[in-house]
Design an enzyme around this catalytic site. Sequence first.
Site, PDB file in Angstrom:
ATOM      1  N   GLY A   1      25.870  36.576  49.032  1.00 45.80           N
ATOM      2  CA  GLY A   1      25.546  35.409  49.862  1.00 45.80           C
ATOM      3  C   GLY A   1      25.476  35.741  51.347  1.00 45.80           C
ATOM      4  O   GLY A   1      24.790  35.054  52.106  1.00 45.80           O
TER       5      GLY A   1
ATOM      6  N   ASN B   1      24.366  42.239  45.450  1.00 41.85           N
ATOM      7  CA  ASN B   1      25.105  42.966  44.404  1.00 41.85           C
ATOM      8  C   ASN B   1      25.432  42.083  43.204  1.00 41.85           C
ATOM      9  O   ASN B   1      26.321  42.405  42.412  1.00 41.85           O
ATOM     10  CB  ASN B   1      26.407  43.553  44.984  1.00 41.85           C
ATOM     11  CG  ASN B   1      27.327  42.495  45.572  1.00 41.85           C
ATOM     12  OD1 ASN B   1      26.866  41.520  46.142  1.00 41.85           O
ATOM     13  ND2 ASN B   1      28.626  42.688  45.440  1.00 41.85           N
ATOM     14  N   GLU B   2      24.693  40.956  43.045  1.00 44.02           N
ATOM     15  CA  GLU B   2      24.996  40.009  41.964  1.00 44.02           C
ATOM     16  C   GLU B   2      25.063  40.701  40.600  1.00 44.02           C
ATOM     17  O   GLU B   2      25.931  40.387  39.775  1.00 44.02           O
ATOM     18  CB  GLU B   2      23.954  38.887  41.917  1.00 44.02           C
ATOM     19  CG  GLU B   2      24.151  37.793  42.956  1.00 44.02           C
ATOM     20  CD  GLU B   2      23.677  38.178  44.342  1.00 44.02           C
ATOM     21  OE1 GLU B   2      23.180  39.308  44.523  1.00 44.02           O
ATOM     22  OE2 GLU B   2      23.800  37.343  45.251  1.00 44.02           O
TER      23      GLU B   2
ATOM     24  N   LEU C   1      29.563  34.118  48.400  1.00 46.72           N
ATOM     25  CA  LEU C   1      30.236  32.956  47.823  1.00 46.72           C
ATOM     26  C   LEU C   1      31.726  33.226  47.671  1.00 46.72           C
ATOM     27  O   LEU C   1      32.133  34.358  47.368  1.00 46.72           O
ATOM     28  CB  LEU C   1      29.650  32.637  46.442  1.00 46.72           C
ATOM     29  CG  LEU C   1      28.238  32.060  46.427  1.00 46.72           C
ATOM     30  CD1 LEU C   1      27.823  31.747  44.997  1.00 46.72           C
ATOM     31  CD2 LEU C   1      28.124  30.808  47.289  1.00 46.72           C
TER      32      LEU C   1
HETATM   33  C1  LIG Z   1      18.081  29.151  36.960  1.00 47.55           C
HETATM   34  C2  LIG Z   1      19.200  30.062  36.959  1.00 47.55           C
HETATM   35  C3  LIG Z   1      20.407  29.556  37.616  1.00 47.55           C
HETATM   36  C4  LIG Z   1      21.611  30.178  37.057  1.00 47.55           C
HETATM   37  C5  LIG Z   1      22.183  31.070  38.027  1.00 47.55           C
HETATM   38  C6  LIG Z   1      23.208  31.941  37.432  1.00 47.55           C
HETATM   39  C7  LIG Z   1      24.238  32.378  38.398  1.00 47.55           C
HETATM   40  C8  LIG Z   1      23.624  32.823  39.621  1.00 47.55           C
HETATM   41  C9  LIG Z   1      24.594  33.063  40.688  1.00 47.55           C
HETATM   42  C10 LIG Z   1      23.815  33.594  41.833  1.00 47.55           C
HETATM   43  C11 LIG Z   1      24.547  33.671  43.129  1.00 47.55           C
HETATM   44  C12 LIG Z   1      23.674  34.233  44.159  1.00 47.55           C
HETATM   45  C13 LIG Z   1      24.108  34.003  45.502  1.00 47.55           C
HETATM   46  C14 LIG Z   1      25.351  34.605  45.988  1.00 47.55           C
HETATM   47  C15 LIG Z   1      26.333  35.131  45.227  1.00 47.55           C
HETATM   48  C16 LIG Z   1      27.590  35.608  45.867  1.00 47.55           C
HETATM   49  O1  LIG Z   1      27.747  35.565  47.058  1.00 47.55           O
HETATM   50  S1  LIG Z   1      28.839  36.215  44.896  1.00 47.55           S
HETATM   51  C17 LIG Z   1      30.034  36.894  46.024  1.00 47.55           C
HETATM   52  C18 LIG Z   1      29.893  38.357  46.071  1.00 47.55           C
HETATM   53  N1  LIG Z   1      30.770  38.926  47.092  1.00 47.55           N
HETATM   54  C19 LIG Z   1      31.249  40.145  46.990  1.00 47.55           C
HETATM   55  O2  LIG Z   1      31.008  40.862  46.036  1.00 47.55           O
HETATM   56  C20 LIG Z   1      32.126  40.609  48.126  1.00 47.55           C
HETATM   57  C21 LIG Z   1      33.482  41.000  47.692  1.00 47.55           C
HETATM   58  N2  LIG Z   1      34.262  41.475  48.853  1.00 47.55           N
HETATM   59  C22 LIG Z   1      34.128  42.716  49.335  1.00 47.55           C
HETATM   60  O3  LIG Z   1      33.377  43.544  48.866  1.00 47.55           O
HETATM   61  C23 LIG Z   1      34.992  43.054  50.523  1.00 47.55           C
HETATM   62  O4  LIG Z   1      36.045  42.130  50.605  1.00 47.55           O
HETATM   63  C24 LIG Z   1      34.221  43.087  51.876  1.00 47.55           C
HETATM   64  C25 LIG Z   1      33.457  41.794  52.136  1.00 47.55           C
HETATM   65  C26 LIG Z   1      33.259  44.277  51.893  1.00 47.55           C
HETATM   66  C27 LIG Z   1      35.240  43.266  53.038  1.00 47.55           C
HETATM   67  O5  LIG Z   1      36.037  44.383  52.780  1.00 47.55           O
HETATM   68  P1  LIG Z   1      37.368  44.612  53.619  1.00 47.55           P
HETATM   69  O6  LIG Z   1      37.093  44.472  55.064  1.00 47.55           O
HETATM   70  O7  LIG Z   1      37.978  45.887  53.135  1.00 47.55           O
HETATM   71  O8  LIG Z   1      38.309  43.365  53.256  1.00 47.55           O
HETATM   72  P2  LIG Z   1      39.106  43.057  51.902  1.00 47.55           P
HETATM   73  O9  LIG Z   1      40.505  43.522  52.082  1.00 47.55           O
HETATM   74  O10 LIG Z   1      38.382  43.526  50.711  1.00 47.55           O
HETATM   75  O11 LIG Z   1      39.057  41.458  51.892  1.00 47.55           O
HETATM   76  C28 LIG Z   1      39.713  40.689  52.918  1.00 47.55           C
HETATM   77  C29 LIG Z   1      40.143  39.370  52.331  1.00 47.55           C
HETATM   78  O12 LIG Z   1      39.008  38.611  51.957  1.00 47.55           O
HETATM   79  C30 LIG Z   1      39.067  38.222  50.581  1.00 47.55           C
HETATM   80  N3  LIG Z   1      37.689  38.187  50.062  1.00 47.55           N
HETATM   81  C31 LIG Z   1      36.781  39.154  50.135  1.00 47.55           C
HETATM   82  N4  LIG Z   1      35.620  38.765  49.578  1.00 47.55           N
HETATM   83  C32 LIG Z   1      35.794  37.496  49.152  1.00 47.55           C
HETATM   84  C33 LIG Z   1      34.947  36.543  48.489  1.00 47.55           C
HETATM   85  N5  LIG Z   1      33.671  36.790  48.180  1.00 47.55           N
HETATM   86  N6  LIG Z   1      35.476  35.361  48.181  1.00 47.55           N
HETATM   87  C34 LIG Z   1      36.760  35.047  48.498  1.00 47.55           C
HETATM   88  N7  LIG Z   1      37.607  35.912  49.143  1.00 47.55           N
HETATM   89  C35 LIG Z   1      37.124  37.121  49.450  1.00 47.55           C
HETATM   90  C36 LIG Z   1      39.925  39.311  49.948  1.00 47.55           C
HETATM   91  O13 LIG Z   1      40.507  38.875  48.761  1.00 47.55           O
HETATM   92  C37 LIG Z   1      40.948  39.542  51.052  1.00 47.55           C
HETATM   93  O14 LIG Z   1      41.899  38.512  51.024  1.00 47.55           O
HETATM   94  P3  LIG Z   1      43.423  38.789  51.479  1.00 47.55           P
HETATM   95  O15 LIG Z   1      43.957  39.815  50.514  1.00 47.55           O
HETATM   96  O16 LIG Z   1      44.109  37.452  51.360  1.00 47.55           O
HETATM   97  O17 LIG Z   1      43.353  39.303  52.879  1.00 47.55           O
END
Ligand SMILES: CCCCCCCCCCCCC/C=C/C(=O)SCCNC(=O)CCNC(=O)[C@H](O)C(C)(C)COP(=O)(O)OP(=O)(O)OC[C@H]1O[C@@H](n2cnc3c(N)ncnc32)[C@H](O)[C@@H]1OP(=O)(O)O
Length: 281
Positions: free
Chosen positions: A131, A153-154, A86
């Site tokens: 996600g 990793n939520e 997400l």
């Molecule tokens: C009945 C109950 C209901 C209630 C429910 C309660 C809540 C429940 C919620 C449940 C949700 C479940 C489903 C899914 C949840 C999610 O998906 S949460 C998102 C989690 N994501 C992460 O933790 C990933 C974070 N990012 C990273 O670890 C790293 O970026 C990477 C993906 C491993 C890549 O690494 P690398 O190649 O080194 O690149 P980076 O330099 O780190 O990043 C590049 C650019 O991308 C941007 N970015 C990275 N991740 C995200 C993201 N998730 N969203 C937006 N942007 C992201 C990062 O900032 C960098 O940007 P720039 O600096 O502009 O280049």
Amino acid sequence: MAFRTARNLAYFSNYIRNYSTNGPLVNVTVNEKSGFATATLQRPSVNSLNLELLTEISHTLQQLEKNKCRGLILTSASNKVFSAGLDLFELHKPNADKIKQMWSTLQEVWIKLYGSSYPTVAVVNGHAPAGGCMLALSCEYRVMLNNFIIGLNEAQIGFSAPMWLIDGMRNTIGSRQAEFALTAGTLFKTEEALKIGLVDEVAQSKEEAIEKAEKFLNKFAKIPPHARSMTKAALRGANIQALVRNKDEEVRSYVDFVTDSQFQDSLGEFIELNLKQKLSK
Ligand SMILES: CCCCCCCCCCCCC/C=C/C(=O)SCCNC(=O)CCNC(=O)[C@H](O)C(C)(C)COP(=O)(O)OP(=O)(O)OC[C@H]1O[C@@H](n2cnc3c(N)ncnc32)[C@H](O)[C@@H]1OP(=O)(O)O
């Protein structure tokens, strides 16, 4: 009418072109010989799932179903990230209405992909946290390239994955491994993911991964499609039905949860620690 006919193919390409305002975030190609579609996620730079990308994935899946797709390969245009999950910047200090639509569309994507009648493979050619892992788990088979991470990793970010996603993880790696993985929010390296069955095969290049994906899809060439899809529905139906029953209630709980100040504080900290380069721009 099969999706692989030239007419349907042209219709589908037009649909995708017309649908997107800023160019497609999902590029779909169809191999005319095999009838297999490849959907490539291409939202720079990490395919983070914002409302626009989720909506496009959802519409793509709808079209594939309608056009009797013979098999789907889901992959990424990036050679580093399959999907970062997400869009955390969209969850931070959010507009409640947009968050509501985002969660509802995420549920739709799960329902359409996990419950698709056609066979599906994720070619995980980059990192797949949260996600990203969800998209891979919704497919029937996963081929992953080396030196990346995948997992739910939520818990590390301060929330629990929803029940349907927990079930998807449990169905894939079994209850005990799922409990270990989810409570710790573990992100597995490719080889570790292979060991616990979170991915099915490892490939050294995207080309090799696509070949393996096609080999999996070809296994069903001689199985009557309706028998295959009925069996899949029998195996996956309870998960989908439980989500459908609980959809609106879950959206409400999710919006309450995400807009709560405690969650916003911990998300802010996570962004500060992990994505702060972007935050300071
Ligand atoms: C009945 C109950 C209901 C209630 C429910 C309660 C809540 C429940 C919620 C449940 C949700 C479940 C489903 C899914 C949840 C999610 O998906 S949460 C998102 C989690 N994501 C992460 O933790 C990933 C974070 N990012 C990273 O670890 C790293 O970026 C990477 C993906 C491993 C890549 O690494 P690398 O190649 O080194 O690149 P980076 O330099 O780190 O990043 C590049 C650019 O991308 C941007 N970015 C990275 N991740 C995200 C993201 N998730 N969203 C937006 N942007 C992201 C990062 O900032 C960098 O940007 P720039 O600096 O502009 O280049």
